[in-house]
Design a protein around this motif. Structure first.
Motif, PDB file in Angstrom:
ATOM      1  N   MET A 114       0.907  -1.199   0.130  1.00 23.15           N
ATOM      2  CA  MET A 114       0.215  -0.061  -0.059  1.00 23.15           C
ATOM      3  C   MET A 114       0.887   1.249  -0.017  1.00 23.15           C
ATOM      4  O   MET A 114       1.732   1.421   1.118  1.00 23.15           O
ATOM      5  CB  MET A 114      -0.897  -0.047   1.195  1.00 23.15           C
ATOM      6  N   GLU A 115       0.758   1.755  -1.183  1.00 28.41           N
ATOM      7  CA  GLU A 115       1.496   3.008  -1.397  1.00 28.41           C
ATOM      8  C   GLU A 115       2.910   2.948  -1.175  1.00 28.41           C
ATOM      9  O   GLU A 115       3.555   2.054  -1.793  1.00 28.41           O
ATOM     10  CB  GLU A 115       1.043   4.264  -0.333  1.00 28.41           C
ATOM     11  N   ASP A 116       3.770   3.324   0.037  1.00 27.29           N
ATOM     12  CA  ASP A 116       5.084   3.202   0.252  1.00 27.29           C
ATOM     13  C   ASP A 116       5.372   2.089   1.282  1.00 27.29           C
ATOM     14  O   ASP A 116       6.411   2.088   1.950  1.00 27.29           O
ATOM     15  CB  ASP A 116       5.952   4.437   0.520  1.00 27.29           C
ATOM     16  N   VAL A 117       4.414   1.339   1.739  1.00 26.04           N
ATOM     17  CA  VAL A 117       4.488   0.251   2.496  1.00 26.04           C
ATOM     18  C   VAL A 117       4.470  -0.902   2.000  1.00 26.04           C
ATOM     19  O   VAL A 117       3.670  -1.421   1.249  1.00 26.04           O
ATOM     20  CB  VAL A 117       3.573   0.367   3.741  1.00 26.04           C
ATOM     21  N   PHE A 118       5.463  -1.906   2.121  1.00 25.28           N
ATOM     22  CA  PHE A 118       5.540  -3.180   1.598  1.00 25.28           C
ATOM     23  C   PHE A 118       5.877  -4.204   2.469  1.00 25.28           C
ATOM     24  O   PHE A 118       6.391  -4.034   3.597  1.00 25.28           O
ATOM     25  CB  PHE A 118       6.912  -3.231   0.838  1.00 25.28           C
ATOM     26  N   TRP A 119       4.699  -5.257   2.374  1.00 27.58           N
ATOM     27  CA  TRP A 119       5.034  -6.518   3.474  1.00 27.58           C
ATOM     28  C   TRP A 119       5.802  -7.584   2.486  1.00 27.58           C
ATOM     29  O   TRP A 119       5.800  -7.558   1.325  1.00 27.58           O
ATOM     30  CB  TRP A 119       3.436  -6.813   3.692  1.00 27.58           C
ATOM     31  N   GLY A 120       6.275  -8.405   3.513  1.00 25.97           N
ATOM     32  CA  GLY A 120       6.924  -9.601   3.032  1.00 25.97           C
ATOM     33  C   GLY A 120       7.695 -10.409   4.005  1.00 25.97           C
ATOM     34  O   GLY A 120       7.695 -10.225   5.222  1.00 25.97           O
TER      35      GLY A 120
END
Length: 391
Positions: free
Chosen positions: A165-171
């Protein structure tokens, strides 16, 4: 003894998954987790801790105070010098990177938030694991999020492309972070060798100066590979089995049961099947051996497993169904796995306790310490479930 039996019937721990459990002394301590109610996932109270007497099988609960952590699941828990530490997890506000500790021995159960004095705190994450070595806690892996500015060109973080989401990345990550509770200091030491692929919902255990991880979810698959981190040299080694492998899985547990053996139980298979198989891995011969046990009809995933007396493994809670189902089957029973031959004293105590009516006249003549031990085991066998009676 009758009072203890009545007490256990009245006080039963709530079923749960994704909780934290550690063994310290003669007790199993259980905190947190969640249950599914209708279409909602409900976090369990954060201001209470449950104690399970490993000898009598009696539950009790205690209130908690201090800087209480949020109610959550997926946190990473361990015991160090009589304190339970929890790091990370997922609460109503999402994943966290806070660390808390509570003294288990003073019976006050006052939480303390560990505010770091030095170093950089790991990014928010859950479903990670840890090892305890030389009074330090070493954390590995997990699933969490990073800001765009925190991403680099290294391969220690794999982005989950369906979750951003926007500039947040999960992983998923394979980072190693070290926390020293004596000085409240975080560090991210350099490791050597080829590290495991980034993963979460894996299992870990400590044997001497080595930390082991097994399986977990690696992107869209689940594995059964084993990797070892030498906690002295911080060197990674992948261990190639010389025998057949258990199927790939996540949300399982790994427990050290001797100076060379690890016990694996349950989890969710590659085809999303909850499992109830148990395996022993010999780190010297590098061979897996399936353990015959009485719980083949009790699959578990996202449960906990702690070492009990005489190398017993105490599995508590978890789900018997696929965890991502809305109305999943959370459990609240304690499954006791015998992984090693019992010493003569344990065999005698259990035999007398199982047959306490036969030895009713002789019991008052036992030495005080032995008498108390037999009384606890008598309560255990009288009040345990039909499953525990099979042990």
């Amino acid at each position: 003894m009758e009072t203890g039996a009545d007490y256990r019937e009245e006080l039963v721990v709530r079923e749960r998954s994704g909780h934290t459990a550690v063994s310290e002394g003669n007790f199993l301590y259980v905190w947190g987790g969640y249950v599914s109610i209708a279409e909602h996932e409900i976090f369990l109270p954060n201001d209470e801790i449950w104690l399970y007497d490993l000898d009598s099988g009696v539950w009790e609960t205690a209130a908690m105070a201090g800087e209480i952590p949020p109610s959550m699941s997926g946190t990473c828990g361990c015991s160090l010098s009589g304190e339970m530490f929890i790091f990370g997890g997922c609460c109503d506000d999402g994943q966290t990177n806070e660390l808390f500790s509570v003294n288990l021995l003073d019976r006050k159960y006052i939480w303390k938030k560990r505010k770091h004095e030095n170093g950089s705190v790991p990014s928010p994450r859950d479903k990670l694991s840890c090892w305890v070595y030389q009074d330090r806690i070493i954390y590995f892996g997990g699933y969490g999020h990073k800001l765009l500015d925190d991403l680099d060109s290294s391969t220690n973080f794999i982005i989950d492309e369906v979750s951003w989401m926007e500039d947040v990345f999960w992983g998923w990550n394979n980072e190693v972070h070290l926390f020293d509770p004596r000085i409240n200091s975080w560090s991210q030491p350099r490791t050597y060798g080829r590290p495991p692929a980034p993963r979460a919902a894996h299992a870990s255990a400590t044997l001497g100066c080595k930390g082991y991880i097994c399986g977990g979810r690696v992107m869209e698959t689940r594995t059964s590979d084993i990797h070892c981190l030498d906690l002295k040299s911080l060197t990674w080694t992948e261990i190639t089995s010389t025998s057949g492998l258990p199927v790939g899985r996540s949300w399982h547990t790994l427990t050290a049961v001797s100076d060379k053996e690890l016990f694996l139980f349950g989890g969710l298979s590659v085809d999303c099947k909850p499992m109830s198989d148990g395996w022993v891995f010999d780190v010297e011969t590098r061979k897996w051996k399936e353990l015959n046990h009485p719980y083949k009809d009790k699959p578990r995933l996202w449960h906990t497993a702690c070492l009990g007396r005489d190398s017993d493994v105490v599995v508590f809670g978890g789900s018997r169904d696929y965890i991502l189902l809305v109305d999943t089957g959370h459990c609240n029973d304690a499954l006791i796995f015998q992984t090693q031959p019992y010493p003569l004293l344990r065999l005698c105590e259990d035999f007398i306790a199982r047959n306490s009516t036969v030895f009713q006249k002789e019991l008052p003549c036992l030495p005080t310490k032995l008498k108390k031990a037999v009384e606890k085991r008598t309560v255990f066998f009288r009040t345990a479930s039909a499953v525990l009676d099979q042990i």
